[in-house]
Design a protein around this motif. Structure first.
Motif, PDB file in Angstrom:
ATOM      1  N   ALA A 137       0.818  -1.216   0.000  1.00  0.00           N
ATOM      2  CA  ALA A 137       0.000   0.000   0.000  1.00  0.00           C
ATOM      3  C   ALA A 137       0.843   1.254   0.000  1.00  0.00           C
ATOM      4  N   THR A 138       2.029   1.180   0.592  1.00  0.00           N
ATOM      5  CA  THR A 138       2.895   2.352   0.741  1.00  0.00           C
ATOM      6  C   THR A 138       4.060   2.331  -0.235  1.00  0.00           C
ATOM      7  N   THR A 139       3.896   1.604  -1.327  1.00  0.00           N
ATOM      8  CA  THR A 139       4.880   1.539  -2.406  1.00  0.00           C
ATOM      9  C   THR A 139       4.208   1.986  -3.696  1.00  0.00           C
ATOM     10  N   LYS A 140       4.943   2.605  -4.573  1.00  0.00           N
ATOM     11  CA  LYS A 140       4.369   3.092  -5.823  1.00  0.00           C
ATOM     12  C   LYS A 140       3.666   1.986  -6.582  1.00  0.00           C
ATOM     13  N   GLN A 141       2.387   2.194  -6.870  1.00  0.00           N
ATOM     14  CA  GLN A 141       1.591   1.263  -7.664  1.00  0.00           C
ATOM     15  C   GLN A 141       1.226   1.849  -9.026  1.00  0.00           C
ATOM     16  N   ILE A 142       1.277   3.177  -9.116  1.00  0.00           N
ATOM     17  CA  ILE A 142       0.915   3.822 -10.374  1.00  0.00           C
ATOM     18  C   ILE A 142       1.637   5.163 -10.472  1.00  0.00           C
ATOM     19  N   ASP A 143       1.956   5.555 -11.684  1.00  0.00           N
ATOM     20  CA  ASP A 143       2.585   6.848 -11.932  1.00  0.00           C
ATOM     21  C   ASP A 143       1.525   7.940 -11.815  1.00  0.00           C
ATOM     22  N   ASN A 144       1.810   8.953 -11.030  1.00  0.00           N
ATOM     23  CA  ASN A 144       0.879  10.079 -10.895  1.00  0.00           C
ATOM     24  C   ASN A 144       1.497  11.401 -11.339  1.00  0.00           C
ATOM     25  N   GLY A 145       2.601  11.299 -12.089  1.00  0.00           N
ATOM     26  CA  GLY A 145       3.273  12.505 -12.537  1.00  0.00           C
ATOM     27  C   GLY A 145       4.177  13.113 -11.492  1.00  0.00           C
ATOM     28  N   GLN A 146       4.224  12.492 -10.315  1.00  0.00           N
ATOM     29  CA  GLN A 146       5.106  12.946  -9.251  1.00  0.00           C
ATOM     30  C   GLN A 146       5.999  11.764  -8.865  1.00  0.00           C
ATOM     31  N   ALA A 147       6.037  11.405  -7.595  1.00  0.00           N
ATOM     32  CA  ALA A 147       6.884  10.286  -7.176  1.00  0.00           C
ATOM     33  C   ALA A 147       6.130   8.964  -7.163  1.00  0.00           C
ATOM     34  N   GLY A 148       4.833   9.037  -7.414  1.00  0.00           N
ATOM     35  CA  GLY A 148       4.038   7.820  -7.458  1.00  0.00           C
ATOM     36  C   GLY A 148       2.959   7.792  -6.391  1.00  0.00           C
ATOM     37  N   TYR A 149       2.041   6.855  -6.554  1.00  0.00           N
ATOM     38  CA  TYR A 149       0.898   6.724  -5.658  1.00  0.00           C
ATOM     39  C   TYR A 149       0.693   5.258  -5.339  1.00  0.00           C
ATOM     40  N   GLY A 150       0.382   4.969  -4.077  1.00  0.00           N
ATOM     41  CA  GLY A 150       0.115   3.599  -3.658  1.00  0.00           C
ATOM     42  C   GLY A 150      -1.368   3.359  -3.532  1.00  0.00           C
ATOM     43  N   TYR A 151      -1.808   2.886  -2.372  1.00  0.00           N
ATOM     44  CA  TYR A 151      -3.231   2.716  -2.088  1.00  0.00           C
ATOM     45  C   TYR A 151      -3.635   3.801  -1.094  1.00  0.00           C
ATOM     46  N   PHE A 152      -3.989   4.964  -1.625  1.00  0.00           N
ATOM     47  CA  PHE A 152      -4.312   6.152  -0.831  1.00  0.00           C
ATOM     48  C   PHE A 152      -3.122   6.623   0.004  1.00  0.00           C
ATOM     49  N   TRP A 153      -1.902   6.331  -0.435  1.00  0.00           N
ATOM     50  CA  TRP A 153      -0.679   6.866   0.154  1.00  0.00           C
ATOM     51  C   TRP A 153       0.132   7.499  -0.964  1.00  0.00           C
ATOM     52  N   TRP A 154       0.758   8.642  -0.656  1.00  0.00           N
ATOM     53  CA  TRP A 154       1.578   9.363  -1.613  1.00  0.00           C
ATOM     54  C   TRP A 154       3.043   9.000  -1.419  1.00  0.00           C
ATOM     55  N   MET A 155       3.736   8.730  -2.519  1.00  0.00           N
ATOM     56  CA  MET A 155       5.178   8.538  -2.470  1.00  0.00           C
ATOM     57  C   MET A 155       5.851   9.911  -2.548  1.00  0.00           C
TER      58      MET A 155
END
Length: 408
Positions: free
Chosen positions: A332-350
């Motif tokens: 959940a706290t690891t990048k799962q998708i590219d969001n144009g920043q550092a990545g997004y997990g499961y409602f957590w920001w990288m």
């Protein structure tokens, strides 16, 4: 002594609460077509425009302003012992030299907590806040909701992240949510079209609350959020595109409550607050129907924010018993998708610095450096919802605090 459970209050106006929720997610102060939140007192100003005095008075007491449900604490308290010697870094930002106290004053910080290896290295309060006072989380609540989804999978209420959304919310069958999984909702990548442009009166965030309420009228049991969301068309294949979607954070809250068969405040008490040992009851803002918002506004003490961070860092294991599925917290706290920043997990920001973060507007955050086992909590009353100047200041503070904590 534990804080008294907040009284549950009444209210009306699902429409405005939904609009408020969406505005929070986008972090916008743009004008909206209706007041953003129905208050218990009719003269309460829009939350997005509270004065500094109102922020300081009401952020610790949201249950006196809006309807809430209690997340009950239990008899045990998870100890957060002092590390023995407080860190107090001095750092440079925007051409100035800063102390921690100077930062707290300038950035309107009500609470600052640094934990390493489960021990407190720094704990300070401002804006008249006391250690027993709660403070609203804004969208930090999303990360708690995602954690509860993991608990529901561990408990067998939800089969897996591959579970189709329509399996738990059959009202969405025949809509663009056909074929969308729970995992894709948690990644904000359903592919369903959603527009959060507050300057556009025809955007989903602007018209969704009104339309959803109309669509649900005369249809008992149909949630207005679901009623509106199921009218939206598809824009992208599921799982391929990140699109921050407030409506879908509410869908996850609805889905979770449906799956576990109870309010998610009660479930949070059973899975986190009581077993892990939060020190005080929390208050979760609800809509007038009593449904806790999956995407916003849990009020808790500063140390309980730290315990939320520690619970996830400990991967949801309490006394050797897993509350979360093996590997869930890390996934959940690891990048799962590219969001144009550092990545997004499961409602957590990288974060670019390697941390993962639960984030809420007006300066709320839980930042965790996994390898260093450092957790930094910041509660604030920023003068605006966000912006590069405010975020960069917090990054400078967090960077200095991490360096000082890692050196201990």
């Amino acid at each position: 002594m534990r804080s008294k459970a907040p009284a549950r209050t009444s209210g009306q106006g699902w429409l405005l609460r939904r609009l408020f929720a969406a505005t929070l997610a986008a972090g916008s102060l743009s004008a909206v077509s209706a007041p953003a939140q129905v208050a218990l007192k009719p003269d309460t100003p829009n939350l997005l425009f509270w004065s500094p005095d109102q922020q300081a008075r009401w952020y610790p007491a949201m249950e006196t302003v809006y309807q809430t449900r209690t997340i009950a604490a239990g008899d045990r308290i998870h100890a957060l012992p002092l590390a023995g010697g407080e860190i107090d870094p001095v750092f440079t930002h925007a051409g100035k030299t800063w102390t921690v106290d100077a930062y707290m004053e300038a950035y309107k910080v009500s609470g600052l907590l640094v934990i390493r290896d489960g021990k407190v290295l720094l704990e300070r309060y401002g804006l008249g806040r006391r250690p027993s006072d709660r403070w609203t989380s804004f969208s930090v609540a999303k990360s708690v909701t995602a954690t509860l989804v993991g608990a529901a999978i561990q408990d067998g209420y939800i089969k897996s992240l591959k579970t189709p959304v329509t399996q738990i919310l059959p009202e969405l069958k025949g809509s663009a949510y056909d074929g969308v999984t729970l995992r894709q909702l948690l990644m904000m990548s359903s592919g369903v079209r959603w527009n959060e442009d507050y300057g556009d009166p025809n955007s989903d965030v602007a018209k969704g609350p009104t339309e959803g309420l109309k669509l649900a009228q005369g249809k008992p049991g149909l949630n207005p959020v679901v009623a509106y969301m199921r009218t939206l068309p598809r824009a992208h294949p599921p799982g391929t595109m990140f699109n921050y979607n407030t409506g879908e954070t509410d869908l996850v809250g609805i889905l979770l409550a449906r799956a576990v068969g109870k309010g998610i405040a009660e479930y949070a008490s059973e899975k986190i607050w009581k077993p892990y040992g939060m020190e005080a009851d929390a208050a979760w803002v609800t809509d007038p129907g009593g449904l806790e918002r999956g995407g916003c506004c849990i009020s808790m003490t500063l140390r309980d924010y730290g315990r939320v961070g520690q619970f996830v860092l400990d991967e949801g294991v309490v006394d050797g018993r897993p509350i979360l599925p093996p590997g869930w917290a890390r996934e959940a706290t690891t990048k799962q998708i590219d969001n144009g920043q550092a990545g997004y997990g499961y409602f957590w920001w990288m974060q670019p610095n390697g941390a993962y973060q639960a984030t809420g507007i007006f300066g709320q955050s839980i930042t965790t450096f996994r390898e260093d086992r450092i957790i930094i909590v910041v509660n604030s009353a920023w003068p605006k919802s966000g912006g590069p100047d405010l975020r960069e200041g917090r990054v400078a503070l967090v960077t200095a605090l991490r360096s000082a904590a890692a050196a201990r």
